[in-house]
Design a protein around this motif. Structure first.
Motif, PDB file in Angstrom:
ATOM      1  N   THR A  26      -6.912 -20.804  27.975  1.00 16.01           N
ATOM      2  CA  THR A  26      -7.134 -20.708  26.436  1.00 16.01           C
ATOM      3  C   THR A  26      -8.528 -21.478  26.130  1.00 16.01           C
ATOM      4  O   THR A  26      -8.867 -22.255  26.831  1.00 16.01           O
ATOM      5  CB  THR A  26      -6.047 -21.229  25.373  1.00 16.01           C
ATOM      6  OG1 THR A  26      -6.148 -22.688  25.507  1.00 16.01           O
ATOM      7  CG2 THR A  26      -4.752 -20.772  25.627  1.00 16.01           C
ATOM      8  N   SER A  28      -8.728 -23.308  23.439  1.00 17.23           N
ATOM      9  CA  SER A  28      -8.609 -24.638  23.172  1.00 17.23           C
ATOM     10  C   SER A  28      -8.550 -25.472  24.488  1.00 17.23           C
ATOM     11  O   SER A  28      -8.893 -26.643  24.242  1.00 17.23           O
ATOM     12  CB  SER A  28      -7.061 -24.406  22.396  1.00 17.23           C
ATOM     13  OG  SER A  28      -7.471 -23.799  21.143  1.00 17.23           O
ATOM     14  N   ASP A  29      -7.890 -25.046  25.463  1.00 17.46           N
ATOM     15  CA  ASP A  29      -7.963 -25.825  26.543  1.00 17.46           C
ATOM     16  C   ASP A  29      -9.193 -26.171  27.013  1.00 17.46           C
ATOM     17  O   ASP A  29      -9.540 -27.331  27.780  1.00 17.46           O
ATOM     18  CB  ASP A  29      -6.990 -25.324  27.746  1.00 17.46           C
ATOM     19  CG  ASP A  29      -5.415 -25.375  27.255  1.00 17.46           C
ATOM     20  OD1 ASP A  29      -5.172 -26.012  26.208  1.00 17.46           O
ATOM     21  OD2 ASP A  29      -4.761 -24.288  27.821  1.00 17.46           O
ATOM     22  N   LYS A  49     -13.059 -14.691  26.061  1.00 21.38           N
ATOM     23  CA  LYS A  49     -12.249 -14.918  27.191  1.00 21.38           C
ATOM     24  C   LYS A  49     -12.913 -14.307  28.623  1.00 21.38           C
ATOM     25  O   LYS A  49     -13.070 -15.113  29.475  1.00 21.38           O
ATOM     26  CB  LYS A  49     -10.916 -14.915  27.175  1.00 21.38           C
ATOM     27  CG  LYS A  49     -10.042 -15.608  28.111  1.00 21.38           C
ATOM     28  CD  LYS A  49      -8.489 -15.354  27.792  1.00 21.38           C
ATOM     29  CE  LYS A  49      -7.688 -15.688  28.817  1.00 21.38           C
ATOM     30  NZ  LYS A  49      -6.312 -15.742  28.429  1.00 21.38           N
TER      31      LYS A  49
END
Length: 190
Positions: A26, A28-29, A49
């Protein structure tokens, strides 16, 4: 500074692909591991992504190819032994839950996701580059080009298969058995 941020994000994506695969990676990661600001996502990866995964896979493929280029090449056995020794820690990481960032973009998330954005093409290019480097080393060490190409493919297939087998077993034992078989298949006189 912008290039450094992008490089950190790509490095974080490589690690996440290795540990979690494409579907679980993700933004966020990536942001948490790279220390990048949320706005960096759309600035550096307007394709989302898929673009980040593509650039991470391409970079990782090039990095591994560069490493393979540095293997010694005095004899075919030395090439194979050096390769096996250098990838064993990577396979150990697979036994502990890791994996191959390149394989992750080909098998994780289904064919529709993997083919979108050219991820399979980037993976195929990476694997072919790795095989080419190894075949070149084996030929440099005195092996015929056809035999070198076949052995190089077997070496990469051994590595990639070991990622899966060792992760499933939670042990490097499958890799060790495959490495022993690979070495025993080499001609006794180099």
């Amino acid at each position: 500074m912008a290039a450094d941020t992008k490089n950190r994000m790509i490095g974080a994506a490589i690690g996440l692909l290795q540990r979690h695969g494409l579907a679980a990676m993700t933004f966020s990661d990536v942001l948490a591991e790279s220390g990048a600001a949320r706005g960096a996502i759309y600035h550096h990866f307007p394709g989302g992504k898929q673009q980040l995964a593509l650039e991470a896979a391409r970079r990782h493929g090039e990095d591994v190819r560069g490493y393979l280029r540095e293997l010694p090449a005095h004899t075919p056995r030395e090439v194979v032994e050096a390769f096996l020794g250098s990838v064993r820690p990577v396979v150990q990481a697979s036994a502990e839950g890791g994996g191959c960032a390149i394989a992750a973009v080909t098998v994780d998330g289904g064919a529709a996701i993997a083919d979108q954005g050219g991820l399979c093409a980037v993976a195929a290019e990476a694997f072919a580059g790795w095989e080419g480097e190894l075949a070149g080393k084996l030929a440099e060490a005195g092996m015929g080009s056809a035999q070198a190409a076949g052995l190089a493919t077997l070496m990469i297939a051994t590595l990639e298969g070991a990622h899966v087998l060792c992760r499933a077993a939670g042990s490097v034992a499958p890799f060790d058995r495959a490495a022993e078989a690979l070495l025993s298949a080499l001609p006794k006189v180099d």
